[in-house]
Design an enzyme around this catalytic site. Structure first.
Site, PDB file in Angstrom:
ATOM      1  N   ASP A 178       0.808  -1.229   0.000  1.00  0.00           N
ATOM      2  CA  ASP A 178       0.000   0.000   0.000  1.00  0.00           C
ATOM      3  C   ASP A 178       0.840   1.277   0.000  1.00  0.00           C
ATOM      4  OD1 ASP A 178      -2.254  -1.628   0.095  1.00  0.00           O
ATOM      5  OD2 ASP A 178      -2.257  -1.653   2.284  1.00  0.00           O
ATOM      6  N   LYS A 208       1.839   2.158  -5.008  1.00  0.00           N
ATOM      7  CA  LYS A 208       2.415   1.580  -6.239  1.00  0.00           C
ATOM      8  C   LYS A 208       1.501   1.843  -7.432  1.00  0.00           C
ATOM      9  CE  LYS A 208       2.460  -2.436  -4.270  1.00  0.00           C
ATOM     10  NZ  LYS A 208       2.071  -2.059  -2.900  1.00  0.00           N
ATOM     11  N   GLY A 222      -4.492  -4.305  -3.885  1.00  0.00           N
ATOM     12  CA  GLY A 222      -5.493  -3.283  -4.143  1.00  0.00           C
ATOM     13  C   GLY A 222      -4.760  -2.022  -4.524  1.00  0.00           C
ATOM     14  N   HIS A 223      -4.801  -1.653  -5.798  1.00  0.00           N
ATOM     15  CA  HIS A 223      -4.044  -0.504  -6.291  1.00  0.00           C
ATOM     16  C   HIS A 223      -5.030   0.589  -6.706  1.00  0.00           C
ATOM     17  CE1 HIS A 223      -0.401  -3.304  -7.254  1.00  0.00           C
ATOM     18  NE2 HIS A 223      -0.780  -3.348  -5.993  1.00  0.00           N
ATOM     19  N   THR A 235      -5.856 -11.650   3.429  1.00  0.00           N
ATOM     20  CA  THR A 235      -6.977 -10.961   2.781  1.00  0.00           C
ATOM     21  C   THR A 235      -8.108 -11.951   2.452  1.00  0.00           C
ATOM     22  OG1 THR A 235      -5.975 -11.316   0.629  1.00  0.00           O
ATOM     23  CG2 THR A 235      -5.423  -9.254   1.740  1.00  0.00           C
ATOM     24  N   GLN A 237       1.986  -5.976  -3.227  1.00  0.00           N
ATOM     25  CA  GLN A 237       2.478  -6.156  -1.852  1.00  0.00           C
ATOM     26  C   GLN A 237       3.784  -5.369  -1.634  1.00  0.00           C
ATOM     27  OE1 GLN A 237       1.347  -9.418  -3.501  1.00  0.00           O
ATOM     28  NE2 GLN A 237      -0.571  -8.505  -2.848  1.00  0.00           N
ATOM     29  N   THR A 271      -7.576  -1.068   0.661  1.00  0.00           N
ATOM     30  CA  THR A 271      -8.271  -0.991  -0.626  1.00  0.00           C
ATOM     31  C   THR A 271      -9.031  -2.287  -0.906  1.00  0.00           C
ATOM     32  OG1 THR A 271      -6.460   0.388  -1.411  1.00  0.00           O
ATOM     33  CG2 THR A 271      -7.885  -0.541  -3.098  1.00  0.00           C
ATOM     34  N   ARG A 325      -5.569   0.512   8.522  1.00  0.00           N
ATOM     35  CA  ARG A 325      -4.151   0.139   8.465  1.00  0.00           C
ATOM     36  C   ARG A 325      -3.451   0.588   9.745  1.00  0.00           C
ATOM     37  NH1 ARG A 325      -3.785   2.490   2.344  1.00  0.00           N
ATOM     38  NH2 ARG A 325      -4.655   0.675   1.274  1.00  0.00           N
ATOM     39  N   SER A 377       5.536  12.229  -4.271  1.00  0.00           N
ATOM     40  CA  SER A 377       4.103  12.320  -4.526  1.00  0.00           C
ATOM     41  C   SER A 377       3.423  13.044  -3.366  1.00  0.00           C
ATOM     42  CB  SER A 377       3.544  10.906  -4.696  1.00  0.00           C
ATOM     43  OG  SER A 377       2.144  10.931  -4.751  1.00  0.00           O
ATOM     44  N   VAL A 378       2.593  14.027  -3.715  1.00  0.00           N
ATOM     45  CA  VAL A 378       1.961  14.851  -2.675  1.00  0.00           C
ATOM     46  C   VAL A 378       0.435  14.845  -2.794  1.00  0.00           C
ATOM     47  CG1 VAL A 378       3.964  16.327  -2.290  1.00  0.00           C
ATOM     48  CG2 VAL A 378       2.326  16.924  -4.091  1.00  0.00           C
TER      49      VAL A 378
END
Ligand code: GDP
Ligand code: IMO
Ligand code: MG
Length: 427
Positions: A13, A16, A40-41, A128, A223, A298, A304, A412-413
């Protein structure tokens, strides 16, 4: 030749999907090489959110070839649903290709996943429940069903009859559970086979052609390093090899043809499921980060677990994967923290250590050693250039690169494509 393996550097998570989608603009081919619907992307394009579990995160760009490699365990029911879901949203999936050698996750794998977790009780892994472990078990046990088998009706019927004899014996005699009906499964799976058939091919051959013609190829890990079957916090891991080496095994592309490895890391750490987590926060700061970062699974929706960035884990990820670059994500989530910490080492039995111990008990005993930094208040998404970020944010990114000895290529923001700063070009 330009081939990049993108991996998760922590416990999954890391963002990616977002980074893959961002890089896919320049890539020609995006390939998944391991895992299954446990992944889960999340991709955000404008106001639209896409959650992908099996289909590579390049699918939103028309014309990009998206490959599901042989190392993936493929839930045919979930995949056909995911394909239909994208088509309903007018996404072109004609460039999807599926390896004929990938193994199929069958309904009995999911049932065994549930039964195994129930049986483990307090020692559960927190899987999962997508049948991942049992499907890889069958692959290693040489009792798996491959996509090629699925497409051949005679093979499908023969294998189902044979395999279910053993599975049903286990289900009824050991687990006291309901057996599966071979005829019903056959009828269901031949329908999936008909939907999948046009997309199935020898994807190693296809990748070889792409590499020879100079295509830019992005291997999308699922993963993360600490969930790797060999290198993660065993047994609290997944059953595949999410690390960079897995890309070769899971696609049939040789290691000499891989150019770079990009490690995606959150600016802090999260983990979903059970197992050790040295830099975990059990206080309001953790709760605050969970809410700001919307840190809920996701795939399963589970909250989490949250912790500070762990540089011991990132250095480990750098070594195991041979990282060329880092992509640091979710930096915006740390905005507003008065101070921010990075775990730089562990204290274990009175000593300071810089590595991840193999024994689970030892890792559970490790106390994090923290370095503390001043935070920043500015909204990073509103600042165009990385150079114009507040000094505290730039300093944090620089320190991550220093501690890990890996240059940061992307920051990344925010979840959207344009909320990404490029420090080094990847393709
Ligand atoms: P993956 O499994 O590694 O692809 O990550 P997930 O999609 O499961 O979780 C990452 C979450 O963070 C998703 O909801 C993304 O939309 C979101 N995300 C990714 N990058 C950023 C970022 O830089 N900032 C924020 N605020 N959210 C991000
Ligand atoms: P992405 O690709 C985070 C975790 C599960 C559990 C362990 C084993 O979205 O980063 P499994 O179902 O694989 O047998 O579960 O691994 N896990 C993940 N955690 N992100 C994932 O995927 C994960 N896939 C599996 O929570 O702890
Ligand atoms: Mg995820």
């Amino acid at each position: 030749m330009s081939t990049v393996v993108l991996i998760g550097s922590q416990w999954g998570d890391e963002g990616k999907g977002k980074v893959t989608d961002f890089l896919a603009e320049k890539a020609d081919v995006v390939v998944r090489y391991q895992g299954g619907t446990n992944a889960g992307h999340t991709l955000t394009v404008g106001d639209e959110v896409f959650k992908l579990h099996l289909i590579p995160s390049g699918i939103l760009y028309p014309g990009k070839r998206c490959i599901i490699g042989n190392g993936v365990v493929l839930d045919a029911a979930a995949l056909t649903k995911e394909m239909a879901g994208l088509q309903e949203r007018n996404i072109d999936i004609s460039q999807l290709r599926i390896s004929d050698r990938a193994h199929v996750v069958m309904p009995y794998h999911k049932r065994f996943d549930e039964l195994d977790e129930e049986q483990r009780g307090k020692g559960k892994i927190g899987t999962t429940l997508r049948g991942i472990g049992p499907a890889y078990m069958d692959k290693v046990h040489r009792t798996g069903m491959r996509v090629a088998d699925l497409l051949d009706e005679q093979e499908l019927r023969g294998k189902l009859t044979l395999l279910l004899e053993g599975k049903n014996l286990l289900l009824t005699k050991v687990y006291d559970a309901e057996p599966f009906d071979a005829d019903l499964l056959f009828e269901e799976y031949r329908k999936y086979a008909d939907i999948l058939r046009p997309y199935v091919t020898d994807t190693s051959l296809l990748l070889d052609e792409e590499i020879r013609s100079g295509s830019k190829i992005l291997f999308e890990g699922a993963q993360g390093t600490m969930l790797d079957l060999d290198h993660g916090t065993y047994p609290f891991v997944t059953s595949s090899s999410p690390t960079a080496g897995g890309a070769c095994m899971g696609t049939g592309v040789g290691p000499t043809r891989i150019n770079h490895v990009l490690g995606v890391a959150k600016a802090y750490t999260t983990r979903v499921g059970d197992g050790p987590f040295p830099s975990e926060l059990h206080d309001e700061t953790g709760d605050r980060i969970r809410e700001i970062g919307r840190e809920y699974g996701t795939t399963t929706g589970r909250p989490r677990r949250i912790g500070w960035l762990d540089a011991v884990v990132l250095r480990y990820a750098s070594r195991i994967n041979g990282l060329s670059y880092l992509a640091l994500t979710l930096l915006d989530v740390l905005t507003g923290q008065e101070t921010i910490k990075i775990c730089t080492a562990y204290r274990y039995k009175g000593e300071t250590i810089q590595h991840v111990p193999a024994m689970l008990g030892a890792l559970e005993e490790c106390e994090p050693v923290f370095e503390e930094f001043p935070g920043w208040q500015e909204d990073l998404a509103k600042i165009d250039r990385f150079e114009d970020f507040p000094a505290a944010a730039k300093n944090y990114v620089r320190r991550v690169a220093e501690l890990t000895e890996v240059p940061v290529a992307l920051v990344s923001v925010g979840p959207k494509r344009k909320q990404t700063k490029i420090l080094h070009d990847i393709f």
